[in-house]
Design a protein around this motif. Sequence first.
Motif, PDB file in Angstrom:
ATOM      1  N   TYR A  69      43.762  39.927  55.086  1.00  0.00           N
ATOM      2  CA  TYR A  69      44.349  39.768  53.766  1.00  0.00           C
ATOM      3  C   TYR A  69      44.139  41.014  52.925  1.00  0.00           C
ATOM      4  N   GLU A 111      33.201  37.615  43.698  1.00  0.00           N
ATOM      5  CA  GLU A 111      32.105  38.001  44.588  1.00  0.00           C
ATOM      6  C   GLU A 111      32.284  37.335  45.947  1.00  0.00           C
ATOM      7  N   ARG A 128      28.584  32.992  59.027  1.00  0.00           N
ATOM      8  CA  ARG A 128      27.884  32.844  57.747  1.00  0.00           C
ATOM      9  C   ARG A 128      28.471  31.661  56.977  1.00  0.00           C
ATOM     10  N   ASN A 186      36.796  31.553  42.786  1.00  0.00           N
ATOM     11  CA  ASN A 186      36.294  32.867  43.169  1.00  0.00           C
ATOM     12  C   ASN A 186      37.207  33.510  44.215  1.00  0.00           C
ATOM     13  N   GLY A 212      45.663  29.678  45.038  1.00  0.00           N
ATOM     14  CA  GLY A 212      45.113  28.519  44.331  1.00  0.00           C
ATOM     15  C   GLY A 212      45.993  27.280  44.356  1.00  0.00           C
ATOM     16  N   ALA A 213      46.701  27.039  45.473  1.00  0.00           N
ATOM     17  CA  ALA A 213      47.617  25.888  45.530  1.00  0.00           C
ATOM     18  C   ALA A 213      46.897  24.573  45.210  1.00  0.00           C
ATOM     19  N   PRO A 245      35.747  28.707  46.488  1.00  0.00           N
ATOM     20  CA  PRO A 245      35.245  30.083  46.672  1.00  0.00           C
ATOM     21  C   PRO A 245      36.245  31.075  47.262  1.00  0.00           C
ATOM     22  N   ASN A 276      38.995  39.644  45.949  1.00  0.00           N
ATOM     23  CA  ASN A 276      40.017  40.610  45.562  1.00  0.00           C
ATOM     24  C   ASN A 276      39.967  40.844  44.037  1.00  0.00           C
ATOM     25  N   PHE A 304      31.713  34.618  48.902  1.00  0.00           N
ATOM     26  CA  PHE A 304      31.715  33.147  48.808  1.00  0.00           C
ATOM     27  C   PHE A 304      30.335  32.518  48.714  1.00  0.00           C
ATOM     28  N   ASP A 339      38.673  27.538  51.812  1.00  0.00           N
ATOM     29  CA  ASP A 339      39.875  27.956  52.555  1.00  0.00           C
ATOM     30  C   ASP A 339      39.792  29.450  52.858  1.00  0.00           C
ATOM     31  N   PRO A 340      38.972  29.812  53.855  1.00  0.00           N
ATOM     32  CA  PRO A 340      38.747  31.236  54.145  1.00  0.00           C
ATOM     33  C   PRO A 340      39.947  31.851  54.843  1.00  0.00           C
ATOM     34  N   ALA A 368      49.326  34.705  50.938  1.00  0.00           N
ATOM     35  CA  ALA A 368      49.216  34.379  52.359  1.00  0.00           C
ATOM     36  C   ALA A 368      48.212  33.241  52.546  1.00  0.00           C
ATOM     37  N   LYS A 387      48.382  26.793  50.556  1.00  0.00           N
ATOM     38  CA  LYS A 387      48.122  25.472  51.137  1.00  0.00           C
ATOM     39  C   LYS A 387      49.041  24.377  50.621  1.00  0.00           C
TER      40      LYS A 387
HETATM   41  C1  LIG Z   1      43.368  31.791  52.990  1.00  0.00           C
HETATM   42  S1  LIG Z   1      43.268  32.752  51.510  1.00  0.00           S
HETATM   43  C2  LIG Z   1      43.200  31.417  50.363  1.00  0.00           C
HETATM   44  C3  LIG Z   1      44.546  30.763  50.212  1.00  0.00           C
HETATM   45  C4  LIG Z   1      44.597  29.748  49.082  1.00  0.00           C
HETATM   46  N1  LIG Z   1      43.891  28.534  49.402  1.00  0.00           N
HETATM   47  C5  LIG Z   1      46.027  29.436  48.677  1.00  0.00           C
HETATM   48  O1  LIG Z   1      46.435  28.271  48.645  1.00  0.00           O
HETATM   49  O2  LIG Z   1      46.754  30.391  48.367  1.00  0.00           O
HETATM   50  C6  LIG Z   1      41.700  33.472  51.545  1.00  0.00           C
HETATM   51  C7  LIG Z   1      41.245  34.298  50.335  1.00  0.00           C
HETATM   52  O3  LIG Z   1      39.869  34.648  50.544  1.00  0.00           O
HETATM   53  C8  LIG Z   1      39.607  35.920  49.960  1.00  0.00           C
HETATM   54  N2  LIG Z   1      38.372  36.455  50.582  1.00  0.00           N
HETATM   55  C9  LIG Z   1      38.242  37.251  51.682  1.00  0.00           C
HETATM   56  N3  LIG Z   1      36.932  37.468  51.973  1.00  0.00           N
HETATM   57  C10 LIG Z   1      36.210  36.780  51.047  1.00  0.00           C
HETATM   58  C11 LIG Z   1      34.813  36.582  50.821  1.00  0.00           C
HETATM   59  N4  LIG Z   1      33.878  37.166  51.621  1.00  0.00           N
HETATM   60  N5  LIG Z   1      34.417  35.806  49.788  1.00  0.00           N
HETATM   61  C12 LIG Z   1      35.346  35.222  48.966  1.00  0.00           C
HETATM   62  N6  LIG Z   1      36.692  35.380  49.125  1.00  0.00           N
HETATM   63  C13 LIG Z   1      37.126  36.131  50.160  1.00  0.00           C
HETATM   64  C14 LIG Z   1      40.862  36.712  50.202  1.00  0.00           C
HETATM   65  O4  LIG Z   1      40.989  37.736  49.232  1.00  0.00           O
HETATM   66  C15 LIG Z   1      41.969  35.610  50.099  1.00  0.00           C
HETATM   67  O5  LIG Z   1      42.537  35.612  48.809  1.00  0.00           O
END
Ligand SMILES: C[S@@+](CC[C@H](N)C(=O)[O-])C[C@H]1O[C@@H](n2cnc3c(N)ncnc32)[C@H](O)[C@@H]1O
Length: 313
Positions: free
Chosen positions: A223, A190, A235, A52, A38-39, A33, A55, A192, A208-209, A9, A12
């Motif tokens: 997610y 861990e 934060r 990072n 990981g696109a 982070p 999950n 971000f 990309d949060p 989900a 990118k």
């Molecule tokens: C928008 S998705 C990233 C999409 C990715 N750029 C892609 O192309 O598929 C956000 C990711 O952030 C992770 N996530 C959620 N809270 C987080 C946190 N506090 N620190 C690091 N990662 C976190 C989620 O598990 C999710 O996999």
Amino acid sequence: MADPVLKWAGGKRQLLEEIYARFPSEFAEYHEPFLGGGAVFFDMEPRGGTVNDTNPRLVNCYRVIRDRPEELADRLAAFDDPESDPDPELAFAAEDWKDRSVDQYFYQQRARFNRRAYADETWPDDERSRIEEAALLVYLNRTCYNGLYRENSDGGFNVPIGRYADPDWVQADRIREASDALARTEIRNEDFEYVLDAAAEGDLVYVDPPYEPMSATADFAEYSAEGFDRDDQERLLRVASELDERGVNVVLSNSGVTFERYREAGFDVTREGATRSINSDETARGEVDEIIATNVPEEERSESPGQASIADF
Ligand SMILES: C[S@@+](CC[C@H](N)C(=O)[O-])C[C@H]1O[C@@H](n2cnc3c(N)ncnc32)[C@H](O)[C@@H]1O
């Protein structure tokens, strides 16, 4: 250029050009982070740095892809067609974790995957178990409906079987290419904020949060069972500002509601309209208002991202 192994989900791929256009033409190490699928990372294949995600199942999967690509591909090749009957040789052939009977191979694997999440003694503690865990995640991701990772409030993976004429869940070449791309990268699991310690001046951080919801009904932030709330968003803005003060290049995507906040913090912010197939409900798909924010000055940007040798910094 590698391809993502998992569909995730918020992927990118449709926004790659716009994101790259903000990257500096030269940078030292690359950090991502919030890796998800990981696109950007796999397309770019940076040398060195960190990726990072919070999950743990996703992170285990990437570590197995990096360290055991052949064993993972072999294990995946042994999986069966999702619509076939459950395998009597495998554990949990008869029922899922809620004791409902399982009549298809796909639901058997889903039940096995979910059992592992709840049974501490089966959570990966040895190499074979880690490979099995990763193989289940890839198999389910490639054969489930819409290829989404989604957990219910108990943390169980609850996506139903997908309808594919000829699903390919093995993708051995993709796994090998992704393994090469990850070879020089530290994979962390861990929050971000680690990036404040990991990133140095001259590095590039792509952020990309989970997007802040545009409205009370949008659920882009969900997610996982943990979610990402408004405090996390604030934060994150502080972390991005601190990276900026330290001379780290920052490029960030988020939903349109964060536009003013990033502009007030001194970032160069633009709006992008991207079509996201994030929602399994066809009618809810459509244009999503999102932003890209960066501190990279226009004259230092490049259409094609390059990495300077570490010695240049
Ligand atoms: C928008 S998705 C990233 C999409 C990715 N750029 C892609 O192309 O598929 C956000 C990711 O952030 C992770 N996530 C959620 N809270 C987080 C946190 N506090 N620190 C690091 N990662 C976190 C989620 O598990 C999710 O996999």
